[in-house]
Design an enzyme around this catalytic site. Structure first.
Site, PDB file in Angstrom:
ATOM      1  N   LYS A  76      30.124 -42.385  53.121  1.00 23.52           N
ATOM      2  CA  LYS A  76      29.663 -41.315  52.224  1.00 23.52           C
ATOM      3  C   LYS A  76      30.733 -40.226  52.103  1.00 23.52           C
ATOM      4  O   LYS A  76      30.994 -39.709  51.013  1.00 23.52           O
ATOM      5  CB  LYS A  76      28.346 -40.729  52.740  1.00 23.52           C
ATOM      6  CG  LYS A  76      27.194 -41.727  52.633  1.00 23.52           C
ATOM      7  CD  LYS A  76      25.939 -41.220  53.327  1.00 23.52           C
ATOM      8  CE  LYS A  76      24.835 -42.263  53.281  1.00 23.52           C
ATOM      9  NZ  LYS A  76      23.676 -41.942  54.088  1.00 23.52           N
TER      10      LYS A  76
ATOM     11  N   GLY B  95      14.938 -43.451  51.899  1.00 23.63           N
ATOM     12  CA  GLY B  95      13.621 -43.943  51.465  1.00 23.63           C
ATOM     13  C   GLY B  95      13.761 -44.635  50.123  1.00 23.63           C
ATOM     14  O   GLY B  95      14.502 -44.158  49.255  1.00 23.63           O
TER      15      GLY B  95
ATOM     16  N   GLU C 169      19.320 -49.241  60.992  1.00 23.90           N
ATOM     17  CA  GLU C 169      19.756 -50.545  60.498  1.00 23.90           C
ATOM     18  C   GLU C 169      19.290 -51.590  61.517  1.00 23.90           C
ATOM     19  O   GLU C 169      18.990 -51.246  62.675  1.00 23.90           O
ATOM     20  CB  GLU C 169      21.289 -50.577  60.412  1.00 23.90           C
ATOM     21  CG  GLU C 169      21.872 -49.639  59.366  1.00 23.90           C
ATOM     22  CD  GLU C 169      21.509 -50.047  57.950  1.00 23.90           C
ATOM     23  OE1 GLU C 169      21.483 -51.252  57.654  1.00 23.90           O
ATOM     24  OE2 GLU C 169      21.212 -49.143  57.151  1.00 23.90           O
TER      25      GLU C 169
ATOM     26  N   ALA D 292      20.886 -40.273  48.802  1.00 22.74           N
ATOM     27  CA  ALA D 292      19.794 -40.993  48.110  1.00 22.74           C
ATOM     28  C   ALA D 292      19.510 -40.365  46.741  1.00 22.74           C
ATOM     29  O   ALA D 292      20.377 -40.368  45.878  1.00 22.74           O
ATOM     30  CB  ALA D 292      18.545 -41.061  48.999  1.00 22.74           C
TER      31      ALA D 292
ATOM     32  N   THR E 117      22.370 -53.770  46.220  1.00 21.01           N
ATOM     33  CA  THR E 117      22.530 -54.583  47.425  1.00 21.01           C
ATOM     34  C   THR E 117      23.213 -53.699  48.471  1.00 21.01           C
ATOM     35  O   THR E 117      23.554 -52.539  48.209  1.00 21.01           O
ATOM     36  CB  THR E 117      23.436 -55.807  47.168  1.00 21.01           C
ATOM     37  OG1 THR E 117      24.793 -55.348  47.027  1.00 21.01           O
ATOM     38  CG2 THR E 117      23.024 -56.564  45.912  1.00 21.01           C
TER      39      THR E 117
HETATM   40  N1  LIG Z   1      16.822 -47.639  51.686  1.00 24.30           N
HETATM   41  C1  LIG Z   1      17.288 -46.404  51.603  1.00 24.30           C
HETATM   42  O1  LIG Z   1      16.666 -45.430  51.998  1.00 24.30           O
HETATM   43  C2  LIG Z   1      18.650 -46.172  50.968  1.00 24.30           C
HETATM   44  C3  LIG Z   1      19.104 -44.873  50.758  1.00 24.30           C
HETATM   45  C4  LIG Z   1      20.339 -44.669  50.117  1.00 24.30           C
HETATM   46  C5  LIG Z   1      21.092 -45.755  49.737  1.00 24.30           C
HETATM   47  N2  LIG Z   1      20.638 -47.030  50.009  1.00 24.30           N
HETATM   48  C6  LIG Z   1      21.465 -48.162  49.625  1.00 24.30           C
HETATM   49  O2  LIG Z   1      20.766 -48.945  48.670  1.00 24.30           O
HETATM   50  C7  LIG Z   1      21.163 -50.301  48.821  1.00 24.30           C
HETATM   51  C8  LIG Z   1      19.915 -51.173  48.923  1.00 24.30           C
HETATM   52  O3  LIG Z   1      19.175 -50.800  50.054  1.00 24.30           O
HETATM   53  P1  LIG Z   1      17.825 -51.574  50.438  1.00 24.30           P
HETATM   54  O4  LIG Z   1      17.192 -50.780  51.496  1.00 24.30           O
HETATM   55  O5  LIG Z   1      17.069 -51.896  49.205  1.00 24.30           O
HETATM   56  O6  LIG Z   1      18.423 -52.945  51.026  1.00 24.30           O
HETATM   57  P2  LIG Z   1      17.639 -54.327  51.279  1.00 24.30           P
HETATM   58  O7  LIG Z   1      16.180 -54.085  51.353  1.00 24.30           O
HETATM   59  O8  LIG Z   1      18.357 -54.992  52.393  1.00 24.30           O
HETATM   60  O9  LIG Z   1      17.895 -55.164  49.924  1.00 24.30           O
HETATM   61  C9  LIG Z   1      19.125 -55.722  49.594  1.00 24.30           C
HETATM   62  C10 LIG Z   1      18.916 -56.691  48.446  1.00 24.30           C
HETATM   63  O10 LIG Z   1      20.199 -57.184  48.049  1.00 24.30           O
HETATM   64  C11 LIG Z   1      20.092 -58.593  47.859  1.00 24.30           C
HETATM   65  N3  LIG Z   1      21.405 -59.221  48.003  1.00 24.30           N
HETATM   66  C12 LIG Z   1      22.168 -59.325  49.109  1.00 24.30           C
HETATM   67  N4  LIG Z   1      23.318 -59.970  48.799  1.00 24.30           N
HETATM   68  C13 LIG Z   1      23.258 -60.268  47.479  1.00 24.30           C
HETATM   69  C14 LIG Z   1      24.126 -60.938  46.583  1.00 24.30           C
HETATM   70  N5  LIG Z   1      25.309 -61.393  46.974  1.00 24.30           N
HETATM   71  N6  LIG Z   1      23.738 -61.070  45.291  1.00 24.30           N
HETATM   72  C15 LIG Z   1      22.537 -60.616  44.866  1.00 24.30           C
HETATM   73  N7  LIG Z   1      21.668 -59.965  45.677  1.00 24.30           N
HETATM   74  C16 LIG Z   1      22.036 -59.794  46.977  1.00 24.30           C
HETATM   75  C17 LIG Z   1      19.106 -59.038  48.911  1.00 24.30           C
HETATM   76  O11 LIG Z   1      18.616 -60.298  48.554  1.00 24.30           O
HETATM   77  P3  LIG Z   1      17.660 -61.153  49.557  1.00 24.30           P
HETATM   78  O12 LIG Z   1      16.344 -60.425  49.533  1.00 24.30           O
HETATM   79  O13 LIG Z   1      17.625 -62.479  48.899  1.00 24.30           O
HETATM   80  O14 LIG Z   1      18.328 -61.140  50.880  1.00 24.30           O
HETATM   81  C18 LIG Z   1      18.072 -57.912  48.801  1.00 24.30           C
HETATM   82  O15 LIG Z   1      17.198 -58.186  47.733  1.00 24.30           O
HETATM   83  C19 LIG Z   1      22.061 -50.364  50.057  1.00 24.30           C
HETATM   84  O16 LIG Z   1      23.405 -50.372  49.662  1.00 24.30           O
HETATM   85  C20 LIG Z   1      21.729 -49.094  50.801  1.00 24.30           C
HETATM   86  O17 LIG Z   1      22.793 -48.614  51.596  1.00 24.30           O
HETATM   87  C21 LIG Z   1      19.435 -47.252  50.576  1.00 24.30           C
END
Ligand SMILES: NC(=O)c1ccc[n+]([C@@H]2O[C@H](COP(=O)([O-])OP(=O)(O)OC[C@H]3O[C@@H](n4cnc5c(N)ncnc54)[C@H](OP(=O)(O)O)[C@@H]3O)[C@@H](O)[C@H]2O)c1
Length: 360
Positions: free
Chosen positions: A221, A337, A206, A150, A99
């Site tokens: 980070k 990604g 974001e 990542a 999350t």
């Molecule tokens: N995307 C990237 O490139 C990247 C790179 C490095 C690190 N990250 C990290 O990876 C993490 C996830 O990124 P993402 O892009 O996958 O984010 P995302 O698409 O916004 O997904 C977040 C997920 O968390 C769920 N969630 C939120 N609050 C919750 C709770 N209290 N209990 C259970 N589930 C909950 C959301 O549920 P709903 O769908 O129901 O809202 C959603 O499924 C983040 O911390 C981000 O900083 C991402």
């Protein structure tokens, strides 16, 4: 014995992780004798669990629902409003936080204290109070490769240097894909406002681009790296330079986007000054880890000969200067990604599962 996984979050990274786990399940069983079995999946609305390990078909159905934009709450047997901690099994489980949510650390610390393990892509549990960081990471109970860079082996590299007795003197890094994209656009002659708008429209930022432009994500980070080096720092010790003025800090995203051109002249002047000295602008986090540790997170002018000056687009670069590597040891590559991030998480899950599967 199956190793129970509880995955919290089924967004971009969470879905990619489920896909990778499903496709690697048989190979991992054959290679290492580990059987990774989902015990529960959670999104913000519901927890999906049947009380037994979810079958591959059930996991596929959950993935399919999420890919269709539905919540897990739509699945038969999903429990709305239940907290995942109510489902912790007796045997050690791996809890995966993918999350981006604040406030996860108390439940995760409690789980670690009960003998469970944690894998994080979410930075926030590690950047809350220092006591929670030490409780989570004590005895290697939590792995967190994907929180910085990542899928790049950033944390693994740092921990290997520290574990083998090297002295890390300085870390210099570009750790934001979004800010990297903007710096490259500036190099290519675009204005900051045009570049931010493109990044926003293409989904690189974001939802509120100020979350990237404030440098807070980079500061988190940097704090994780500093704490990994043993510094009992808080976010106050890693102040970041925002790329917008205080007047633009408040108000709606639409209003912010409209006022973006106000930032152009200041950045253009800094860029012109840098270019007149054969230099470029990069958003850099620097940790000085000598006797008086300090951090700087800011838009910096770098000579073209600097390793960070050659960085283009959304790539990350983390350079470790150490006693053994006076010419820095560099980790570089895609720093964002869903697929690469999920791969970083899965690497941690596999390492943790192999430990749990090894008889003590
Ligand atoms: N995307 C990237 O490139 C990247 C790179 C490095 C690190 N990250 C990290 O990876 C993490 C996830 O990124 P993402 O892009 O996958 O984010 P995302 O698409 O916004 O997904 C977040 C997920 O968390 C769920 N969630 C939120 N609050 C919750 C709770 N209290 N209990 C259970 N589930 C909950 C959301 O549920 P709903 O769908 O129901 O809202 C959603 O499924 C983040 O911390 C981000 O900083 C991402």
């Amino acid at each position: 014995m199956p190793i129970p996984l509880i995955q919290i979050g089924c967004g971009g990274v969470g879905q990619a992780l489920i896909q990778q786990l499903l496709s690697q399940h048989a190979a991992l069983a054959q290679r290492y004798g580990i059987d990774l079995a989902y015990h529960a999946l959670a999104d913000s609305r519901a927890v999906y669990s049947t009380g037994a390990p979810l079958t591959l078909e059930q996991v596929q159905a959950a993935l399919h629902a999420r890919q269709q934009g539905q919540s897990l709450a739509t699945l038969a047997g999903a429990q709305v409003g239940l907290h995942w901690r109510e489902l912790l099994p007796v045997s050690p489980a791996i809890i995966i936080d993918v999350t981006a949510t604040d406030g996860m650390h108390p439940a995760l610390v409690q789980a670690v204290q009960q003998g469970h393990r944690v894998v994080l892509a979410n930075k926030k549990p590690l950047t809350a109070d220092y006591a929670s960081f030490t409780a989570l990471t004590a005895h290697g109970a939590t792995r967190y490769e994907a929180t910085v860079g990542a899928g790049l082996p950033t944390i693994h590299t740092l921990q290997s240097l520290l574990d083998t007795g090297d002295t890390v003197q300085r870390i210099e890094a570009c750790m934001s894909g979004t800010l990297g994209f903007l710096c490259t656009a500036l190099d290519d002659g675009q204005s900051l406002s045009a570049a931010v708008l493109t990044a926003y429209q293409q989904g690189y930022t974001e939802p509120d681009p100020r979350d990237d432009l404030s440098g807070t994500d980079v500061a988190r980070k940097a704090l994780i790296l500093a704490r990994s080096c043993g510094l009992a720092w808080t976010l106050d010790d890693v102040p970041s330079e925002p790329l917008f003025s205080p007047e633009l800090a408040h108000g709606s995203v639409a209003a912010f986007l409209q006022r973006l051109p106000e930032l152009d002249a200041g950045i253009a002047a800094r860029l012109a000054a840098a270019q007149s000295r054969n230099a470029v602008l990069r958003y850099v986090a620097t940790l000085e880890l000598g006797p008086q540790p300090s951090a700087s997170i800011a838009l910096r002018e770098l000579p073209l000969s600097h390793p960070l000056a050659a960085l283009r687009g959304t790539d990350n670069l983390i350079a470790y200067t150490t006693a053994r590597y006076p010419a820095p040891l560099v980790v570089r590559g895609a720093g964002a990604g869903p697929a690469v991030t999920a791969a970083g998480v899965l690497t941690d899950v596999i390492a943790t599962a192999r430990e749990l599967a090894t008889p003590e």
